[in-house]
Design a protein around this motif. Structure first.
Motif, PDB file in Angstrom:
ATOM      1  N   ASP A  27      36.336  29.562  36.286  1.00 28.57           N
ATOM      2  CA  ASP A  27      37.466  29.865  35.420  1.00 28.57           C
ATOM      3  C   ASP A  27      38.568  28.813  35.475  1.00 28.57           C
ATOM      4  O   ASP A  27      39.383  28.703  34.578  1.00 28.57           O
ATOM      5  CB  ASP A  27      38.061  31.231  35.796  1.00 28.57           C
ATOM      6  N   ASP A  49      33.329  43.392  34.033  1.00 26.54           N
ATOM      7  CA  ASP A  49      32.746  42.085  34.311  1.00 26.54           C
ATOM      8  C   ASP A  49      31.705  42.127  35.434  1.00 26.54           C
ATOM      9  O   ASP A  49      30.610  41.584  35.284  1.00 26.54           O
ATOM     10  CB  ASP A  49      33.856  41.104  34.671  1.00 26.54           C
ATOM     11  N   ARG A  70      37.680  43.056  31.272  1.00 30.29           N
ATOM     12  CA  ARG A  70      37.521  42.481  32.600  1.00 30.29           C
ATOM     13  C   ARG A  70      37.011  43.496  33.626  1.00 30.29           C
ATOM     14  O   ARG A  70      36.306  43.126  34.553  1.00 30.29           O
ATOM     15  CB  ARG A  70      38.865  41.934  33.101  1.00 30.29           C
ATOM     16  N   ARG A 100      32.059  35.761  31.931  1.00 34.00           N
ATOM     17  CA  ARG A 100      33.494  35.523  31.908  1.00 34.00           C
ATOM     18  C   ARG A 100      33.940  34.878  30.589  1.00 34.00           C
ATOM     19  O   ARG A 100      35.035  35.138  30.106  1.00 34.00           O
ATOM     20  CB  ARG A 100      33.890  34.650  33.093  1.00 34.00           C
TER      21      ARG A 100
END
Length: 430
Positions: free
Chosen positions: A426, A332, A329, A321
């Protein structure tokens, strides 16, 4: 700009070398800032010396660091260059996240390291040499360490370098009612005073080689021991926790021998300073017992393979990330699944070759070299697929990449949302 980490630790160097590298570490960040280095964070602990840099030219930046360290220490430039392992880009990110999570510690899973990483981050900011990229990296690493701590069994036993050292001292110290002297004023001293009192010892005073013992003494309601009073304090002590972090020996054979001449009971010295506080040979004095970092390393407990694999998977998520921008993304999950697969295999192989406590030094050295080679191979194996993942995502061929990963490795790249606390990783508030 690129991220570069230069690392020497208990994994690849003896503690004497680490001690020398750390001389002048408080000045190193400002010293290396220049045309090729725009940000620097220095992380010296009792068993590692690490430097994280934001650079324009990794090769030139390394040369500048080696030159700076050579001028600050007694080591030759060639010895310094040989001592420092280099990690670049994703490897530097992964290494810091593993370090801050306790995965690279002498006592695996210990929680003290996250506080030391936080302190290094704050020091760099206050000194004015923390770049935005390094700020983001250290914030992410600290969040990841908290997720590892809350999601695995690592660190729940409370084991740390200090706890292992105190356990080793059990053989010679009756803690309840023991008189304890602390040498040092840093974070280890702060923690150590609490541990000593928790074991029932009476902390009689604090000695600071630099003469700055007043603040910690006031904070813990202790007496300040001066250089003139040090022999007398040693005469009364049953145990000494030495962790000054200074650059000179504090407890010499002659000083300790003088204190021992007028007492009839033993003295235990616990030396956790990277720059040794207790001179070599003190342990040869009658009635004196010394616990050093080398002893802690030898007796450090292991952790379960399941907990390590889970922690490595969390780190892999965090690295993916951190390294993947918004345009990538969509791949990911594939990057994460591939990293989990490779690092899971890696941890099983490392566990298979790692010798047990008491192994012959030559066997331990060979195992360390093998482990380093395996980790290097794993990172090299992941590099190209990770780069290709980002390229495929940016060109709109995500589905083809995901299908290829599934076909080649049999991996389920549709990673469930709850397989890793990615939201915590995150989130700035994690």
């Amino acid at each position: 700009m690129a991220l570069l980490s230069l690392v020497a630790s208990h994994h690849n160097k003896d503690l004497n070398t680490l001690e020398q590298l750390s001389v002048g570490s408080d000045r190193l960040g400002n010293t290396v800032i220049g045309s090729t280095v725009t940000g620097a964070v220095v992380l010296p602990t009792c068993n590692r010396f690490e430097l994280y840099l934001d650079v324009t030219d990794p090769v030139a930046a390394r040369a500048e660091v080696v030159s700076a360290l050579s001028s600050m220490t007694s080591l030759e430039a060639d010895a310094i260059d040989a001592a420092l392992l280099a990690y670049e880009g994703d490897d530097a990110v992964e290494h810091l996240m593993s370090v801050s999570s306790g995965l690279e510690s002498m006592v695996v899973g210990e929680r003290e390291i996250s506080g030391q990483v936080r302190r290094a981050h704050i020091d760099a900011r206050e000194a004015g040499h923390l770049s935005p990229a390094l700020d983001r990296l250290f914030q992410s690493a600290l969040r990841t360490s908290r997720v590892v701590a809350s999601s695995t069994g690592l660190g729940t036993s409370g084991r740390s370098v200090m706890s292992v050292a105190f356990d080793l001292a059990d053989a010679t110290v009756t803690w309840r009612g023991a008189n304890a002297l602390v040498v040092g004023t840093g974070a280890l001293a702060d923690t150590g005073i609490g541990v000593l009192r928790g074991r029932g010892a009476r902390v009689t005073g604090v000695y600071s080689p630099s003469g700055r013992g007043g603040e910690i003494a006031a904070r813990h309601d202790l007496e300040v021991v001066t250089a003139e009073d040090l022999v007398e304090a040693l005469e009364e002590a049953d145990v000494v926790l030495a962790c000054s972090g200074g650059e000179s020996i504090v407890l010499t054979p002659s000083l300790v021998a003088q204190a021992m001449s007028s007492r009839g009971h033993s003295l235990t010295l616990i030396d956790l300073a990277l720059h040794r506080d207790v001179a070599a040979g003190v342990e040869l004095l009658r009635g004196v017992n010394v616990v050093r970092l080398e002893d802690v390393k030898f007796h450090a407990p292991g952790e379960s393979m399941a907990a390590l694999e889970t922690a490595r998977a969390i780190v892999a998520h965090a690295v993916a990330r951190f390294a993947t921008d918004e345009s990538g993304r969509s791949v990911d999950p594939a990057i994460v699944a591939l990293r989990e697969h490779v690092f899971g295999l890696l941890e099983r192989e490392v566990a298979r070759v790692r010798p047990g406590p008491g192994a012959d030094p030559s066997i331990s050295a060979q195992a360390t070299a093998t482990e380093a080679a395996l980790r290097h191979f794993a990172k090299a194996l992941l590099h190209t697929p990770t780069v290709r993942a980002k390229e495929m995502a940016e060109s709109g061929h995500t589905d083809e990449y995901l299908s290829a990963i599934n076909t080649l490795y049999g991996l389920d790249v549709a990673v469930p949302d709850d397989c890793c606390p990615a939201g915590e990783i995150d989130s700035p508030s994690a």
